[in-house]
Design a protein around this motif. Structure first.
Motif, mmCIF file in Angstrom:
data_model
loop_
_atom_site.group_PDB
_atom_site.id
_atom_site.type_symbol
_atom_site.label_atom_id
_atom_site.label_comp_id
_atom_site.label_asym_id
_atom_site.label_seq_id
_atom_site.Cartn_x
_atom_site.Cartn_y
_atom_site.Cartn_z
ATOM 1 N N SER A 85 0.834 -1.206 0.000
ATOM 2 C CA SER A 85 0.000 0.000 0.000
ATOM 3 C C SER A 85 0.865 1.251 0.000
ATOM 4 C CB SER A 85 -0.905 0.004 1.238
ATOM 5 O OG SER A 85 -1.473 1.277 1.449
ATOM 6 N N ALA A 86 0.583 2.159 -0.931
ATOM 7 C CA ALA A 86 1.308 3.432 -0.978
ATOM 8 C C ALA A 86 1.042 4.248 0.281
ATOM 9 C CB ALA A 86 0.894 4.220 -2.216
ATOM 10 N N GLU A 87 -0.172 4.131 0.824
ATOM 11 C CA GLU A 87 -0.518 4.873 2.031
ATOM 12 C C GLU A 87 0.285 4.370 3.227
ATOM 13 O OE1 GLU A 87 -2.669 3.547 -0.035
ATOM 14 O OE2 GLU A 87 -4.118 5.079 -0.664
ATOM 15 N N VAL A 88 0.468 3.050 3.310
ATOM 16 C CA VAL A 88 1.264 2.484 4.401
ATOM 17 C C VAL A 88 2.709 2.959 4.282
ATOM 18 C CG1 VAL A 88 2.249 0.343 5.325
ATOM 19 C CG2 VAL A 88 -0.199 0.472 4.834
ATOM 20 N N LYS A 89 3.246 2.957 3.075
ATOM 21 C CA LYS A 89 4.620 3.417 2.883
ATOM 22 C C LYS A 89 4.772 4.894 3.233
ATOM 23 C CE LYS A 89 6.326 0.027 -0.437
ATOM 24 N NZ LYS A 89 7.030 -0.199 -1.716
ATOM 25 N N LYS A 90 3.760 5.689 2.914
ATOM 26 C CA LYS A 90 3.805 7.115 3.258
ATOM 27 C C LYS A 90 3.812 7.293 4.778
ATOM 28 C CE LYS A 90 1.183 11.432 2.549
ATOM 29 N NZ LYS A 90 0.776 11.644 3.967
ATOM 30 N N LEU A 91 2.957 6.556 5.469
ATOM 31 C CA LEU A 91 2.933 6.626 6.932
ATOM 32 C C LEU A 91 4.267 6.188 7.511
ATOM 33 C CD1 LEU A 91 -0.634 5.243 7.674
ATOM 34 C CD2 LEU A 91 0.279 7.387 8.590
ATOM 35 N N ALA A 92 4.818 5.113 6.969
ATOM 36 C CA ALA A 92 6.100 4.607 7.463
ATOM 37 C C ALA A 92 7.204 5.649 7.287
ATOM 38 C CB ALA A 92 6.466 3.317 6.743
ATOM 39 N N THR A 93 7.199 6.330 6.148
ATOM 40 C CA THR A 93 8.184 7.377 5.885
ATOM 41 C C THR A 93 8.066 8.501 6.904
ATOM 42 O OG1 THR A 93 8.218 6.891 3.515
ATOM 43 C CG2 THR A 93 8.971 9.076 4.186
ATOM 44 N N GLU A 94 6.834 8.913 7.192
ATOM 45 C CA GLU A 94 6.600 10.000 8.143
ATOM 46 C C GLU A 94 6.995 9.600 9.558
ATOM 47 O OE1 GLU A 94 2.483 10.779 7.498
ATOM 48 O OE2 GLU A 94 2.822 11.951 5.670
ATOM 49 N N ILE A 199 -2.977 7.504 14.459
ATOM 50 C CA ILE A 199 -3.864 6.390 14.822
ATOM 51 C C ILE A 199 -5.171 6.491 14.040
ATOM 52 C CG2 ILE A 199 -5.328 5.486 16.682
ATOM 53 C CD1 ILE A 199 -2.966 6.122 18.608
ATOM 54 N N ALA A 200 -5.725 7.700 13.954
ATOM 55 C CA ALA A 200 -6.963 7.895 13.205
ATOM 56 C C ALA A 200 -6.768 7.553 11.730
ATOM 57 C CB ALA A 200 -7.446 9.337 13.368
ATOM 58 N N GLU A 201 -5.635 7.982 11.154
ATOM 59 C CA GLU A 201 -5.357 7.689 9.745
ATOM 60 C C GLU A 201 -5.192 6.188 9.522
ATOM 61 O OE1 GLU A 201 -1.872 9.888 8.795
ATOM 62 O OE2 GLU A 201 -2.841 11.851 8.952
ATOM 63 N N MET A 202 -4.466 5.529 10.423
ATOM 64 C CA MET A 202 -4.227 4.102 10.265
ATOM 65 C C MET A 202 -5.505 3.282 10.470
ATOM 66 S SD MET A 202 -0.393 3.463 11.840
ATOM 67 C CE MET A 202 -0.687 4.247 13.430
ATOM 68 N N THR A 203 -6.340 3.719 11.393
ATOM 69 C CA THR A 203 -7.605 3.019 11.642
ATOM 70 C C THR A 203 -8.498 3.096 10.408
ATOM 71 O OG1 THR A 203 -7.473 3.484 14.018
ATOM 72 C CG2 THR A 203 -9.632 2.905 13.128
ATOM 73 N N ALA A 204 -8.553 4.279 9.780
ATOM 74 C CA ALA A 204 -9.354 4.435 8.579
ATOM 75 C C ALA A 204 -8.806 3.591 7.434
ATOM 76 C CB ALA A 204 -9.416 5.904 8.174
ATOM 77 N N LEU A 205 -7.473 3.591 7.288
ATOM 78 C CA LEU A 205 -6.845 2.800 6.233
ATOM 79 C C LEU A 205 -7.042 1.312 6.463
ATOM 80 C CD1 LEU A 205 -5.119 2.602 3.715
ATOM 81 C CD2 LEU A 205 -3.077 2.914 5.146
ATOM 82 N N LEU A 206 -6.955 0.897 7.696
ATOM 83 C CA LEU A 206 -7.169 -0.515 8.020
ATOM 84 C C LEU A 206 -8.574 -0.953 7.647
ATOM 85 C CD1 LEU A 206 -5.905 -3.032 9.368
ATOM 86 C CD2 LEU A 206 -6.756 -2.176 11.564
ATOM 87 N N GLY A 207 -9.526 -0.066 7.847
ATOM 88 C CA GLY A 207 -10.907 -0.381 7.484
ATOM 89 C C GLY A 207 -11.065 -0.600 5.991
ATOM 90 N N THR A 208 -10.346 0.171 5.183
ATOM 91 C CA THR A 208 -10.441 -0.011 3.722
ATOM 92 C C THR A 208 -9.777 -1.305 3.278
ATOM 93 O OG1 THR A 208 -8.394 1.198 3.231
ATOM 94 C CG2 THR A 208 -10.413 2.491 3.417
ATOM 95 N N LEU A 209 -8.694 -1.700 3.938
ATOM 96 C CA LEU A 209 -8.000 -2.937 3.563
ATOM 97 C C LEU A 209 -8.802 -4.174 3.934
ATOM 98 C CD1 LEU A 209 -4.292 -2.153 4.592
ATOM 99 C CD2 LEU A 209 -5.275 -2.167 2.309
ATOM 100 N N LYS A 210 -9.636 -4.075 4.957
ATOM 101 C CA LYS A 210 -10.395 -5.235 5.423
ATOM 102 C C LYS A 210 -11.731 -5.384 4.700
ATOM 103 C CE LYS A 210 -8.461 -5.918 10.027
ATOM 104 N NZ LYS A 210 -8.739 -6.011 11.469
ATOM 105 N N LYS A 211 -12.063 -4.440 3.831
ATOM 106 C CA LYS A 211 -13.341 -4.536 3.104
ATOM 107 C C LYS A 211 -13.269 -5.630 2.049
ATOM 108 C CE LYS A 211 -15.066 0.166 3.763
ATOM 109 N NZ LYS A 211 -15.418 1.448 3.106
#
Length: 211
Positions: A85-94, A199-211
């Motif tokens: 996930s590009a979003e996960v990589k962006k979070l990891a970078t930050e 945490i809020a960003e990761m929780t939202a992203l996790l919800g999209t991955l589990k759909k």
């Protein structure tokens, strides 16, 4: 790579610590709260230094948060090579960009306070604090994460980092309630603000991955 504001602030803080160390002993008298020592420590104002009273809670905060951050950086580095996930990589970078300089700043404070600096090489454990209390991953969990791939890795990483961040927020809130170092408390507030947002960003992203 753009660096988050708190990473920039902590780089300035680290420069302050190094400047104080180079000047030798502080001319400020001893005093203060529990553990009552007045010692040189980093200022969050670029190019400046100041003497700051610290207590045992400040020492515990920095001592525990250094390896805690080190594990977060280790997890972020895994995501930079294994996440899909590009979003996960962006979070990891930050996360890596913010927490690397924070480790350096807290290590500088501990040195200026005459306290040992914990190793950042063993991010799997953190002294006497249990993983359930601090949000730290066990060695087995880190091994499992390292072996994961694809969406499974992304999901596992987000779940682990959410728990890890919640532990950091709890530790920072303890510092805000019990610490006396202005610098340490500023960092603690930064951690609460930044990591709750993540945490809020990761929780939202996790919800999209589990759909």
């Amino acid at each position: 790579m753009l660096r988050p504001p708190r990473a920039i602030a902590l780089t300035a803080a680290l420069a302050g610590v190094l400047a104080v160390s180079a000047c030798g002993q502080s001319s400020q008298p001893a005093g203060g709260g529990a553990g009552g020592v007045t010692s040189p420590s980093a200022s969050t104002q670029p190019g400046s230094t100041m003497a700051s009273t610290h207590n045992d809670a400040d020492v515990a905060f920095a001592t525990d948060m250094v390896p805690h951050h080190a594990q977060a950086v280790e997890m972020a580095e895994l995501a930079l090579t294994q996440a899909t996930s590009a979003e996960v990589k962006k979070l990891a970078t930050e996360i890596k960009a913010a927490q690397d300089p924070e480790i350096q700043a807290m290590s500088g404070w501990l040195k200026s306070w005459g306290k040992p600096v914990p190793s950042t090489m063993a991010g799997h454990g953190m002294g006497s604090m249990g993983s359930s209390e601090s949000g730290m991953m066990s060695s087995q969990e880190m091994d499992d994460l390292g072996k994961a791939s694809g969406t499974g890795f992304d999901t596992m990483w987000l779940e682990m980092m959410i728990r890890h961040h919640r532990g950091a927020v709890a530790m920072a809130q303890t510092e805000l309630g019990s610490g006396s170092s202005a610098e340490a408390k500023r960092l603690a507030q930064d951690i609460v603000d930044a990591q709750n947002k993540e945490i809020a960003e990761m929780t939202a992203l996790l919800g999209t991955l589990k759909k």
